[in-house]
Design a protein around this motif. Structure first.
Motif, PDB file in Angstrom:
ATOM      1  N   THR A   2       0.833  -1.195   0.000  1.00 54.07           N
ATOM      2  CA  THR A   2       0.000   0.000   0.000  1.00 54.07           C
ATOM      3  C   THR A   2       0.873   1.251   0.000  1.00 54.07           C
ATOM      4  O   THR A   2       1.963   1.268   0.579  1.00 54.07           O
ATOM      5  CB  THR A   2      -0.927   0.023   1.218  1.00 54.07           C
ATOM      6  N   PRO A   3       0.414   2.334  -0.637  1.00 53.20           N
ATOM      7  CA  PRO A   3       1.216   3.554  -0.733  1.00 53.20           C
ATOM      8  C   PRO A   3       1.041   4.450   0.489  1.00 53.20           C
ATOM      9  O   PRO A   3       0.057   4.326   1.233  1.00 53.20           O
ATOM     10  CB  PRO A   3       0.638   4.238  -1.972  1.00 53.20           C
ATOM     11  N   PRO A   4       1.976   5.386   0.708  1.00 51.24           N
ATOM     12  CA  PRO A   4       1.766   6.404   1.738  1.00 51.24           C
ATOM     13  C   PRO A   4       0.620   7.325   1.338  1.00 51.24           C
ATOM     14  O   PRO A   4       0.352   7.529   0.157  1.00 51.24           O
ATOM     15  CB  PRO A   4       3.099   7.142   1.786  1.00 51.24           C
ATOM     16  N   LEU A   5      -0.027   7.884   2.355  1.00 53.43           N
ATOM     17  CA  LEU A   5      -1.215   8.708   2.127  1.00 53.43           C
ATOM     18  C   LEU A   5      -1.007  10.125   2.642  1.00 53.43           C
ATOM     19  O   LEU A   5      -0.355  10.335   3.670  1.00 53.43           O
ATOM     20  CB  LEU A   5      -2.418   8.107   2.865  1.00 53.43           C
ATOM     21  N   ALA A   6      -1.589  11.091   1.948  1.00 54.49           N
ATOM     22  CA  ALA A   6      -1.712  12.463   2.430  1.00 54.49           C
ATOM     23  C   ALA A   6      -3.203  12.773   2.467  1.00 54.49           C
ATOM     24  O   ALA A   6      -3.843  12.911   1.411  1.00 54.49           O
ATOM     25  CB  ALA A   6      -0.981  13.432   1.510  1.00 54.49           C
ATOM     26  N   VAL A  35       1.064   7.664   6.963  1.00 54.03           N
ATOM     27  CA  VAL A  35      -0.145   8.458   6.725  1.00 54.03           C
ATOM     28  C   VAL A  35       0.117   9.859   7.259  1.00 54.03           C
ATOM     29  O   VAL A  35       0.420  10.036   8.445  1.00 54.03           O
ATOM     30  CB  VAL A  35      -1.370   7.852   7.440  1.00 54.03           C
ATOM     31  N   VAL A  36       0.021  10.850   6.383  1.00 51.63           N
ATOM     32  CA  VAL A  36       0.214  12.249   6.755  1.00 51.63           C
ATOM     33  C   VAL A  36      -1.161  12.920   6.772  1.00 51.63           C
ATOM     34  O   VAL A  36      -1.880  12.900   5.767  1.00 51.63           O
ATOM     35  CB  VAL A  36       1.136  12.978   5.759  1.00 51.63           C
ATOM     36  N   LEU A 163      10.937  11.719   5.699  1.00 55.06           N
ATOM     37  CA  LEU A 163      10.634  10.295   5.762  1.00 55.06           C
ATOM     38  C   LEU A 163      11.436   9.485   4.749  1.00 55.06           C
ATOM     39  O   LEU A 163      11.382   8.244   4.770  1.00 55.06           O
ATOM     40  CB  LEU A 163       9.139  10.071   5.522  1.00 55.06           C
ATOM     41  N   GLY A 164      12.125  10.175   3.850  1.00 56.34           N
ATOM     42  CA  GLY A 164      12.880   9.484   2.805  1.00 56.34           C
ATOM     43  C   GLY A 164      11.998   8.866   1.743  1.00 56.34           C
ATOM     44  O   GLY A 164      12.328   7.841   1.155  1.00 56.34           O
ATOM     45  N   ILE A 165      10.865   9.506   1.484  1.00 57.53           N
ATOM     46  CA  ILE A 165       9.900   9.017   0.502  1.00 57.53           C
ATOM     47  C   ILE A 165       9.682  10.102  -0.551  1.00 57.53           C
ATOM     48  O   ILE A 165       9.514  11.275  -0.212  1.00 57.53           O
ATOM     49  CB  ILE A 165       8.544   8.685   1.172  1.00 57.53           C
ATOM     50  N   ALA A 166       9.659   9.729  -1.806  1.00 57.93           N
ATOM     51  CA  ALA A 166       9.365  10.696  -2.869  1.00 57.93           C
ATOM     52  C   ALA A 166       7.919  11.149  -2.760  1.00 57.93           C
ATOM     53  O   ALA A 166       7.024  10.339  -2.475  1.00 57.93           O
ATOM     54  CB  ALA A 166       9.609  10.074  -4.239  1.00 57.93           C
ATOM     55  N   THR A 167       7.668  12.429  -2.991  1.00 61.37           N
ATOM     56  CA  THR A 167       6.286  12.910  -2.925  1.00 61.37           C
ATOM     57  C   THR A 167       5.410  12.198  -3.948  1.00 61.37           C
ATOM     58  O   THR A 167       4.207  12.006  -3.723  1.00 61.37           O
ATOM     59  CB  THR A 167       6.213  14.429  -3.149  1.00 61.37           C
ATOM     60  N   GLU A 168       6.021  11.772  -5.050  1.00 59.87           N
ATOM     61  CA  GLU A 168       5.261  11.089  -6.096  1.00 59.87           C
ATOM     62  C   GLU A 168       4.726   9.733  -5.639  1.00 59.87           C
ATOM     63  O   GLU A 168       3.845   9.152  -6.275  1.00 59.87           O
ATOM     64  CB  GLU A 168       6.125  10.894  -7.343  1.00 59.87           C
ATOM     65  N   ALA A 169       5.253   9.225  -4.534  1.00 60.40           N
ATOM     66  CA  ALA A 169       4.765   7.950  -4.012  1.00 60.40           C
ATOM     67  C   ALA A 169       3.459   8.101  -3.254  1.00 60.40           C
ATOM     68  O   ALA A 169       2.746   7.117  -3.032  1.00 60.40           O
ATOM     69  CB  ALA A 169       5.823   7.326  -3.100  1.00 60.40           C
ATOM     70  N   GLU A 188      -0.715  10.417  -7.044  1.00 63.81           N
ATOM     71  CA  GLU A 188      -2.126  10.232  -7.376  1.00 63.81           C
ATOM     72  C   GLU A 188      -2.946  11.143  -6.475  1.00 63.81           C
ATOM     73  O   GLU A 188      -2.603  11.320  -5.306  1.00 63.81           O
ATOM     74  CB  GLU A 188      -2.584   8.793  -7.124  1.00 63.81           C
ATOM     75  N   SER A 189      -4.023  11.684  -7.024  1.00 61.46           N
ATOM     76  CA  SER A 189      -4.852  12.567  -6.204  1.00 61.46           C
ATOM     77  C   SER A 189      -6.326  12.339  -6.513  1.00 61.46           C
ATOM     78  O   SER A 189      -6.713  12.117  -7.665  1.00 61.46           O
ATOM     79  CB  SER A 189      -4.486  14.031  -6.440  1.00 61.46           C
ATOM     80  N   TYR A 190      -7.121  12.399  -5.453  1.00 63.47           N
ATOM     81  CA  TYR A 190      -8.553  12.139  -5.548  1.00 63.47           C
ATOM     82  C   TYR A 190      -9.321  13.241  -4.817  1.00 63.47           C
ATOM     83  O   TYR A 190      -9.004  13.566  -3.670  1.00 63.47           O
ATOM     84  CB  TYR A 190      -8.901  10.794  -4.916  1.00 63.47           C
ATOM     85  N   ALA A 191     -10.311  13.781  -5.482  1.00 66.62           N
ATOM     86  CA  ALA A 191     -11.233  14.726  -4.851  1.00 66.62           C
ATOM     87  C   ALA A 191     -12.532  14.002  -4.564  1.00 66.62           C
ATOM     88  O   ALA A 191     -13.107  13.356  -5.461  1.00 66.62           O
ATOM     89  CB  ALA A 191     -11.490  15.923  -5.757  1.00 66.62           C
TER      90      ALA A 191
END
Length: 227
Positions: A2-6, A35-36, A163-169, A188-191
């Protein structure tokens, strides 16, 4: 995996009445990636949410004015001009609108939030006289007077780097114009369906479901993808 979340909070992890949706406590505690929580609320709110979920306190508050990761707090916005604009607004008869106590602003470090009952036209007129030193953001829950140099997207870049993670992740989910900058840097972005026009235009995908219904749909799909 699973990917990191914002994740935005209001309008994204909440019910239409503004309560934290109980599904947050079912879906997020065991999410196996960072998770941010990225919100327009003051710093204590996302910290408390992370704490009660049993998650590390990776947070962005005040629309990017404050970021916290791995025990380090970064203040990314200058409150001087926003506070001066709100004082000038008051001098011209404007009211912040939260009543006695004003817990909405008590812990804010970089911006001032005004009730949606405040005189928006007067507020924007006073802000315009600041010659670009402030911007007014309408999140659908408050008018935020803030430095244009601070944004959720810039704060996410800082948190991701720590965190050493690319924002694109990251996968970002939100509902308001203050989420557009997060959408711009996330992979990826979802509204959610209740999102405003700016968020809808900035998102990769506009969901059919609103509030936590939409967020749950995305999380379920991401979890299935990661299996």
């Amino acid at each position: 995996m699973t990917p990191p979340l914002a994740l935005d909070i209001d309008g994204t992890l909440t019910t239409p009445s503004g309560r934290i949706d109980p599904r947050v406590f079912e879906l997020l505690p065991d999410w196996d990636a960072p998770v941010v929580f990225a919100t327009g609320k003051a710093f204590p709110y996302p910290v408390a949410l992370a704490h009660f979920l049993g998650r590390p306190e990776f947070v962005i508050a005040e629309n990017g004015g404050v970021a916290y990761v791995d025990g380090e707090t970064a203040v990314l916005g200058d409150p001087t001009a926003p506070r001066a604009v709100v004082e000038a607004f008051r001098e011209r008869g404007g009211e912040v609108g939260w009543g006695d106590g004003d817990t909405v602003n008590r812990w804010r470090e970089t911006e001032v939030a005004l009730s949606l009952d405040a005189d928006e036209a007067l507020l924007r007129e006073v802000a315009a006289a600041a010659d670009g030193d402030v911007t007014v953001v309408d999140t659908g829950y408050a008018y935020h007077v803030k430095s244009p140099a601070a944004s959720k997207g810039k704060a996410l870049e800082r948190v991701a780097d720590a965190l050493g993670i690319a924002t694109e992740a990251f996968v970002a989910i939100g509902d308001s114009e203050n989420d557009a900058s997060t959408f711009a840097v996330a992979g990826e972005s979802y509204a959610v369906a209740n999102a405003d026009a700016t968020a809808r235009e900035a998102a990769d995908v506009v969901l059919d479901e609103a509030y936590m219904d939409g967020t749950e749909t995305v999380l379920a799909a991401l979890r299935e993808r990661g299996e």
